[in-house]
Write a protein that holds these residues in place. Structure first.
Motif, PDB file in Angstrom:
ATOM      1  N   LYS B  45     -11.544   5.271  -5.695  1.00 28.39           N
ATOM      2  CA  LYS B  45     -10.495   4.775  -6.572  1.00 28.39           C
ATOM      3  C   LYS B  45     -10.591   5.523  -7.882  1.00 28.39           C
ATOM      4  O   LYS B  45     -11.632   6.095  -8.202  1.00 28.39           O
ATOM      5  CB  LYS B  45     -10.678   3.274  -6.792  1.00 28.39           C
ATOM      6  CG  LYS B  45     -10.220   2.494  -5.580  1.00 28.39           C
ATOM      7  CD  LYS B  45     -10.343   1.009  -5.783  1.00 28.39           C
ATOM      8  CE  LYS B  45      -9.891   0.322  -4.501  1.00 28.39           C
ATOM      9  NZ  LYS B  45     -10.596  -0.928  -4.305  1.00 28.39           N
ATOM     10  N   LYS B  66       4.481   7.330  -9.003  1.00 25.76           N
ATOM     11  CA  LYS B  66       3.974   6.953  -7.679  1.00 25.76           C
ATOM     12  C   LYS B  66       2.468   7.168  -7.602  1.00 25.76           C
ATOM     13  O   LYS B  66       1.722   6.358  -7.044  1.00 25.76           O
ATOM     14  CB  LYS B  66       4.651   7.804  -6.597  1.00 25.76           C
ATOM     15  CG  LYS B  66       6.027   7.300  -6.205  1.00 25.76           C
ATOM     16  CD  LYS B  66       5.899   6.253  -5.108  1.00 25.76           C
ATOM     17  CE  LYS B  66       7.287   5.765  -4.693  1.00 25.76           C
ATOM     18  NZ  LYS B  66       7.204   4.567  -3.868  1.00 25.76           N
ATOM     19  N   PHE B  67       2.065   8.310  -8.141  1.00 29.15           N
ATOM     20  CA  PHE B  67       0.631   8.633  -8.112  1.00 29.15           C
ATOM     21  C   PHE B  67      -0.180   7.617  -8.894  1.00 29.15           C
ATOM     22  O   PHE B  67      -1.138   7.039  -8.386  1.00 29.15           O
ATOM     23  CB  PHE B  67       0.397  10.035  -8.704  1.00 29.15           C
ATOM     24  CG  PHE B  67       0.349  11.114  -7.665  1.00 29.15           C
ATOM     25  CD1 PHE B  67      -0.857  11.494  -7.113  1.00 29.15           C
ATOM     26  CD2 PHE B  67       1.513  11.739  -7.229  1.00 29.15           C
ATOM     27  CE1 PHE B  67      -0.904  12.482  -6.143  1.00 29.15           C
ATOM     28  CE2 PHE B  67       1.471  12.719  -6.269  1.00 29.15           C
ATOM     29  CZ  PHE B  67       0.254  13.101  -5.716  1.00 29.15           C
ATOM     30  N   THR B  68       0.236   7.378 -10.141  1.00 27.62           N
ATOM     31  CA  THR B  68      -0.575   6.498 -10.987  1.00 27.62           C
ATOM     32  C   THR B  68      -0.461   5.056 -10.543  1.00 27.62           C
ATOM     33  O   THR B  68      -1.371   4.270 -10.736  1.00 27.62           O
ATOM     34  CB  THR B  68      -0.161   6.626 -12.465  1.00 27.62           C
ATOM     35  OG1 THR B  68       1.269   6.476 -12.535  1.00 27.62           O
ATOM     36  CG2 THR B  68      -0.545   7.960 -13.046  1.00 27.62           C
ATOM     37  N   GLY B  69       0.664   4.743  -9.912  1.00 30.88           N
ATOM     38  CA  GLY B  69       0.853   3.364  -9.472  1.00 30.88           C
ATOM     39  C   GLY B  69       0.145   3.047  -8.162  1.00 30.88           C
ATOM     40  O   GLY B  69       0.073   1.899  -7.749  1.00 30.88           O
ATOM     41  N   SER B  70      -0.411   4.058  -7.522  1.00 30.04           N
ATOM     42  CA  SER B  70      -0.991   3.845  -6.197  1.00 30.04           C
ATOM     43  C   SER B  70      -2.340   3.143  -6.268  1.00 30.04           C
ATOM     44  O   SER B  70      -2.804   2.577  -5.286  1.00 30.04           O
ATOM     45  CB  SER B  70      -1.186   5.188  -5.501  1.00 30.04           C
ATOM     46  OG  SER B  70      -2.193   5.935  -6.181  1.00 30.04           O
ATOM     47  N   TYR B  72      -5.075   4.711  -6.604  1.00 33.45           N
ATOM     48  CA  TYR B  72      -6.100   5.707  -6.277  1.00 33.45           C
ATOM     49  C   TYR B  72      -6.276   6.708  -7.411  1.00 33.45           C
ATOM     50  O   TYR B  72      -7.304   7.332  -7.545  1.00 33.45           O
ATOM     51  CB  TYR B  72      -5.711   6.460  -4.999  1.00 33.45           C
ATOM     52  CG  TYR B  72      -5.679   5.584  -3.783  1.00 33.45           C
ATOM     53  CD1 TYR B  72      -6.856   4.973  -3.347  1.00 33.45           C
ATOM     54  CD2 TYR B  72      -4.507   5.355  -3.078  1.00 33.45           C
ATOM     55  CE1 TYR B  72      -6.845   4.156  -2.231  1.00 33.45           C
ATOM     56  CE2 TYR B  72      -4.488   4.549  -1.961  1.00 33.45           C
ATOM     57  CZ  TYR B  72      -5.654   3.951  -1.538  1.00 33.45           C
ATOM     58  OH  TYR B  72      -5.650   3.145  -0.444  1.00 33.45           O
ATOM     59  N   TYR B 134      -4.921  10.957   0.221  1.00 34.53           N
ATOM     60  CA  TYR B 134      -4.133   9.956  -0.499  1.00 34.53           C
ATOM     61  C   TYR B 134      -2.870  10.610  -1.051  1.00 34.53           C
ATOM     62  O   TYR B 134      -1.769  10.072  -0.934  1.00 34.53           O
ATOM     63  CB  TYR B 134      -4.930   9.360  -1.672  1.00 34.53           C
ATOM     64  CG  TYR B 134      -6.154   8.570  -1.279  1.00 34.53           C
ATOM     65  CD1 TYR B 134      -6.173   7.798  -0.118  1.00 34.53           C
ATOM     66  CD2 TYR B 134      -7.283   8.562  -2.105  1.00 34.53           C
ATOM     67  CE1 TYR B 134      -7.306   7.066   0.210  1.00 34.53           C
ATOM     68  CE2 TYR B 134      -8.409   7.839  -1.778  1.00 34.53           C
ATOM     69  CZ  TYR B 134      -8.423   7.090  -0.619  1.00 34.53           C
ATOM     70  OH  TYR B 134      -9.528   6.374  -0.317  1.00 34.53           O
ATOM     71  N   ASN B 137      -0.212  11.305   1.488  1.00 40.01           N
ATOM     72  CA  ASN B 137       0.522  10.092   1.857  1.00 40.01           C
ATOM     73  C   ASN B 137       1.562   9.727   0.807  1.00 40.01           C
ATOM     74  O   ASN B 137       2.684   9.348   1.128  1.00 40.01           O
ATOM     75  CB  ASN B 137      -0.445   8.919   2.036  1.00 40.01           C
ATOM     76  CG  ASN B 137      -1.149   8.995   3.372  1.00 40.01           C
ATOM     77  OD1 ASN B 137      -0.664   9.657   4.287  1.00 40.01           O
ATOM     78  ND2 ASN B 137      -2.299   8.342   3.468  1.00 40.01           N
ATOM     79  N   ILE B 138       1.136   9.829  -0.443  1.00 37.02           N
ATOM     80  CA  ILE B 138       2.043   9.447  -1.535  1.00 37.02           C
ATOM     81  C   ILE B 138       3.271  10.359  -1.524  1.00 37.02           C
ATOM     82  O   ILE B 138       4.416   9.902  -1.610  1.00 37.02           O
ATOM     83  CB  ILE B 138       1.308   9.531  -2.891  1.00 37.02           C
ATOM     84  CG1 ILE B 138       0.234   8.438  -2.949  1.00 37.02           C
ATOM     85  CG2 ILE B 138       2.283   9.402  -4.050  1.00 37.02           C
ATOM     86  CD1 ILE B 138      -0.717   8.570  -4.112  1.00 37.02           C
ATOM     87  N   ASP B 141       5.557   9.692   1.470  1.00 42.29           N
ATOM     88  CA  ASP B 141       6.227   8.435   1.231  1.00 42.29           C
ATOM     89  C   ASP B 141       7.364   8.622   0.230  1.00 42.29           C
ATOM     90  O   ASP B 141       8.489   8.172   0.421  1.00 42.29           O
ATOM     91  CB  ASP B 141       5.181   7.442   0.695  1.00 42.29           C
ATOM     92  CG  ASP B 141       5.694   6.026   0.723  1.00 42.29           C
ATOM     93  OD1 ASP B 141       6.386   5.689   1.699  1.00 42.29           O
ATOM     94  OD2 ASP B 141       5.383   5.267  -0.221  1.00 42.29           O
ATOM     95  N   PHE B 142       7.014   9.346  -0.824  1.00 46.17           N
ATOM     96  CA  PHE B 142       7.963   9.594  -1.907  1.00 46.17           C
ATOM     97  C   PHE B 142       9.179  10.373  -1.392  1.00 46.17           C
ATOM     98  O   PHE B 142      10.319  10.021  -1.643  1.00 46.17           O
ATOM     99  CB  PHE B 142       7.250  10.371  -3.007  1.00 46.17           C
ATOM    100  CG  PHE B 142       8.141  10.764  -4.134  1.00 46.17           C
ATOM    101  CD1 PHE B 142       8.604   9.804  -5.037  1.00 46.17           C
ATOM    102  CD2 PHE B 142       8.532  12.080  -4.314  1.00 46.17           C
ATOM    103  CE1 PHE B 142       9.422  10.170  -6.082  1.00 46.17           C
ATOM    104  CE2 PHE B 142       9.349  12.443  -5.359  1.00 46.17           C
ATOM    105  CZ  PHE B 142       9.797  11.495  -6.253  1.00 46.17           C
TER     106      PHE B 142
END
Lengths: 317, 368
Positions: B45, B66-70, B72, B134, B137-138, B141-142
Motif C-alpha cells: 500500500k 484514479k491512481f491516488t484514489g485506489s 495503493y 496495480y 489494472n487501474i 479500468d480507466f
C-alpha cells in the motif's frame, strides 16, 4: 575378576594404548595412576563397553567386553570422569531414573547406598546441577551402585573435589570393597595410590609397573634426599649436574634429589651445594613415595626430565 | 516398554524444568502467525507516485485521481520535468513515475489510442512488479470507463471478470496462516529434537545412558515420543490462534489435520535426530539445522508458489518435508479436501518419515 590382555588402541596416528595387560582380583581396589593423557580414560571406555579396542581382549567376571557387552552392562557400575547425570533433575529423580533403566527400584537396593545416601538426603530435592563437587560425586556413586554391580569403575573420581571430600570418598570406596565389591579406579593424583590395594603406573599408553604401593616404594632403586635452599630453581639445576643419572625435581616446599649411588650421604650433598654458593641449605634423607617411583620410571622410560611438579600432580616440561 | 515410559517421563520432567523451552514452544507459533501475517505480507500500500503531467487535461487529471484514489498509491510529487522526476526516483522519494504525454487526451479522443509511461524503481522487484500490476489494472479500468462514458472511438476492449476460488476476497491471511502453522511446527520440533539429543552428548549423560541396558530403540522412542506429543499441542495452539484472531476458514476436517500432523511430525523429528548423529555440540547442530530449515522454508511454497519454480527445483522439493505440510494445510483448511484428495501427500510423508528415521537409527551408535 578383570583380565586385560594385550590391549592396543589408536585414534588415527595417535597410539593411545600400547600392549596393556593386567589382572584385577575380586575384592580389591586397583588403581590406574598416571598423568592426564596417559590413556586412562580410553582404557576405561573400552572396559565399560563404550569403545571397541583396536586389538587385544578384556573380560570382566568372565564376560568379554566386545562379545558379551549387553550382559556386562548390567554387571558394572561406571562413573565417568565428568559429572554425567542430569543437572536439571533432582537428586532423587536422578537416582530413580537410573534405577528404573536398570529395571530395579531404589527401595530394593537402598541398603547398597545407604551409607552414602544419608549424606545426600538433606539435598534430595535439589537439582543435581546445584550440588557441590563432593556431593555430585556422591550422587554419581549412588547412581553407579543402584543396580548392584559386581564391578565398580571410577574414572578420575577425585578431580574437582576438595581434599576433605576426596578423603571421605576414598573411605567410602574402601567400605564398598570390604563389602566385596571389586573396584577399578583411575587417578592423576599420586597420593591416592596409597588408598589402593594395587596400582598400575601408566604413562603415554604404557604400563610402567604394577604392584602394591608399598612394594613399589620399597623397590625404589635410588637414594632419595629432600633438599631445600633459597634459590630453588638454581638448586634443582645444580643437583642434576652433581652426578650422572641423578634427578631432581620440586616436591612441595622441598626439592627431591634421587641419586643413583648408594654411598652418597647428607653431608656430601650439603658440601656440594655450599660450594655452589647456595644459602639456607637444608638436606635430609627422604622416604620415597609413589610419585618418586613414577618420576623415576618415567625418566628411565623417556629420558624426559621433570621440573616443578607440585605434590600429587605431574607436570611434563 | 516400561523403560520407554521412564525415559519419556524423564524427558517431560526436563521439558517442564526448562525455563525457555515451553514458553518458546507456545509463544512462538502465536508471535510468528501474528507477525508474518500482519506485518510481513505481500499487500503493498502507499506506493509513492511521482506524476509528470504534460497534458493537464481533464482526462489526465481524472487518471491521476484514479491512481491516488485506489489506495495503493499516494502522490509524493508532482512536476513538469521528467528529469526532476528521475531524480525523485533516484533519491527514493518516489517508487514510481507516471508520465502523461502532452497529447494524451487529444490522441485518445481522435484516434481511440493513447499512451502513458510508467517507470518503477525495481530495486525491490516484487514491489515494482506488484505496483505495475496495480497500475495496469487501474489504467485498464480507466480506459474502459472513459470509452463508454465519453462515447469516443469505440475501440475493441477486453472486459475482464475476476473470480478467486477458495479465497474469494484474496485474503492474504487466509492464505498465509495455515502455511505458517505448518512451517512453525516443522521448524520447532526439528530444532528441539536435534538440540535435545546433542545436549545429552554434550553434557555426558549420553555416555552414562550408554552403559545402561537401555536399548537403542527404547532410547530413540523415549526421545521422539515427547516431541511428537508437543508437535500436536503446538498444532492445537496454532489453530486456535488462527481461528480466534484471523478467523481463517476451516473448511476441511480438523481430525484430518491432526491425523496428518501425527504422520508428519516423525519426519521432522527424524531429520532432527539425523542431524544430531552428526553433531558433537549444540552449536554444530544449530548450524546444520539452520542450513536445512532455511532452504526448506524458502522453498516450501509459503512465500513463492512451488509451481512457478523451475522443474529441477520442483524435483528437489520432493525432499522438502515442509512443502508437503504447507500444501496439505491449504488444501484441507481452505478448500476442504478430504482424505481421498490428499492421500498422495499422506503416503509421501509416511515414506519420508520412514526413510529419515531409518537412516537416523542406522547412523546412531551406542558405542564407537
Amino acid at each position: 575378576m578383570i583380565n586385560v590382555l594385550n590391549i592396543n588402541h589408536a585414534f588415527g596416528d595417535n597410539q593411545a594404548l600400547t600392549d596393556i595387560s593386567f589382572d584385577v582380583q575380586a575384592g580389591e581396589i586397583f588403581g590406574l595412576i598416571g598423568p592426564d593423557g596417559a590413556g586412562k580414560t580410553t582404557l576405561f571406555r573400552i572396559l565399560a563397553t563404550l569403545l571397541l579396542p583396536g586389538s587385544g581382549s578384556a573380560t570382566l567376571n568372565g564376560l568379554d567386553v566386545v562379545r558379551d557387552y549387553k550382559t556386562l552392562r548390567t554387571r558394572i557400575g561406571y562413573m565417568p570422569g565428568r559429572f554425567s547425570l542430569y543437572q536439571d533433575l533432582t537428586v532423587d529423580e536422578n537416582l530413580q531414573f537410573f534405577a528404573s533403566v536398570f529395571g530395579v527400584t531404589v527401595e530394593e537396593n537402598r541398603h547398597l547406598i545407604n551409607d552414602i545416601y544419608v549424606q545426600l538426603e538433606p539435598f534430595k530435592n535439589r537439582r543435581a546441577g546445584a550440588l557441590s563437587g563432593g556431593m555430585k560425586q556422591k550422587l554419581a556413586l549412588c547412581c553407579a551402585l543402584i543396580h548392584k554391580p559386581q564391578i565398580l569403575m571410577l574414572d578420575e573420581p577425585g578431580t574437582g573435589v576438595d581434599p576433605v571430600s576426596r578423603r571421605e570418598f576414598w573411605d567410602m570406596l574402601r567400605r564398598l570393597r570390604d563389602g566385596g565389591l571389586t573396584i577399578l579406579v583411575s587417578t592423576p593424583y599420586m597420593d591416592e595410590a596409597a588408598w589402593c590395594n594395587r596400582v598400575a603406573l601408566v604413562q603415554q599408553g604404557h604400563i610402567m609397573a604394577i604392584d602394591t604401593p608399598e612394594a613399589l616404594t620399597a623397590a625404589f632403586p635410588k637414594k632419595l634426599f629432600a633438599v631445600r635452599a633459597v634459590d630453588k630453581y638454581r638448586l634443582i639445576n645444580d643437583l642434576r649436574s652433581m652426578e650422572t643419572g641423578a634427578n631432581a625435581y620440586a616436591f612441595g616446599e622441598f626439592a627431591h634429589f634421587a641419586s643413583p649411588s648408594a654411598k652418597i650421604q647428607v653431608a656430601d650433598v650439603e658440601l656440594f651445594l655450599q660450594k655452589k654458593g647456595h644459602n639456607g641449605v637444608e638436606v635430609k634423607e627422604a622416604e620415597p613415595t609413589v610419585e618418586d617411583c613414577f618420576i623415576d620410571l618415567m625418566t628411565d622410560d623417556s629420558q624426559q626430565s621433570t621440573v616443578d611438579s607440585p605434590p600429587g600432580e605431574i607436570t611434563l616440561k | 516398554m516400561r523403560t520407554v515410559f521412564f525415559l519419556v517421563q524423564k524427558e517431560f520432567l526436563q521439558i517442564i524444568r526448562n525455563r525457555t523451552m515451553l514458553p518458546v514452544m507456545l509463544v512462538m507459533p502465536v508471535v510468528q502467525t501474528l507477525l508474518l501475517s500482519f506485518a510481513a505480507n505481500y499487500e503493498i500500500k502507499n506506493l509513492a507516485l511521482c506524476v509528470v503531467d504534460h497534458d493537464l487535461s481533464p482526462m489526465s487529471r481524472q487518471l491521476v485521481g484514479k491512481f491516488t484514489g485506489s489506495g495503493y498509491f499516494k502522490l509524493s510529487e508532482s512536476t513538469f520535468s521528467r528529469s526532476e522526476a528521475d531524480v525523485s526516483l533516484a533519491r527514493e522519494r518516489s517508487d514510481m513515475i507516471l508520465e502523461i504525454p502532452p497529447d494524451f487526451e487529444r490522441n485518445f479522443m481522435r484516434e481511440g489510442k493513447t499512451g502513458i509511461s510508467l517507470t518503477a524503481n525495481a530495486i525491490n522487484a516484487s514491489k515494482a512488479g506488484l505496483g505495475m500490476g496495480y497500475a495496469g489494472n487501474i489504467v485498464r479500468d480507466f480506459s474502459s470507463t472513459i470509452s463508454t462514458t465519453s462515447g469516443a472511438a469505440p475501440g475493441a476492449r477486453i472486459n475482464m471478470t475476476y473470480s478467486n476460488w477458495y479465497n474469494p476476497k484474496l485474503d492474504y491471511k487466509a492464505f498465509m496462516v495455515p502455511g505458517i502453522l505448518g512451517e512453525i511446527v516443522a521448524l520447532i520440533i526439528c530444532f528441539l529434537t536435534a538440540l535435545n539429543l546433542v545436549r545429552e552428548r554434550e553434557m555426558g549423560t549420553m555416555e552414562q545412558l550408554n552403559v545402561t541396558p537401555v536399548k537403542k530403540w527404547q532410547f530413540i522412542l523415549g526421545k521422539l515420543l515427547p516431541f511428537w506429543a508437543l508437535a500436536m499441542v503446538m498444532m492445537a495452539v496454532g489453530l486456535t490462534v488462527g481461528w480466534l484472531v484471523f478467523r481463517i476458514p476451516m473448511v476441511g476436517s480438523l481430525w484430518l489435520v491432526f491425523a496428518y500432523t501425527l504422520f508428519f511430525a516423525p519426519a521432522m523429528l527424524g531429520i532432527g535426530f539425523l542431524i544430531s548423529n552428526f553433531s558433537e555440540t549444540q552449536q554444530q547442530a544449530m548450524f546444520t539445522a539452520w542450513f536445512f530449515l532455511l532452504i526448506f522454508i524458502l522453498m516450501c511454497g509459503l512465500f513463492t508458489p512451488v509451481d512457478s519454480m523451475p522443474q529441477w527445483a520442483q524435483w528437489l522439493n520432493m525432499l522438502n518435508p515442509v512443502q508437503y505440510f504447507v500444501a496439505f494445510m491449504r488444501q484441507v483448511l481452505l478448500k476442504g479436501a478430504t482424505f481421498a484428495d490428499v492421500q498422495q501427500n499422506f503416503y509421501s510423508v509416511l515414506t519420508y518419515a520412514t526413510v529419515v528415521n531409518g537412516l537416523a537409527v542406522w547412523t546412531y551408535r551406542k558405542r564407537n
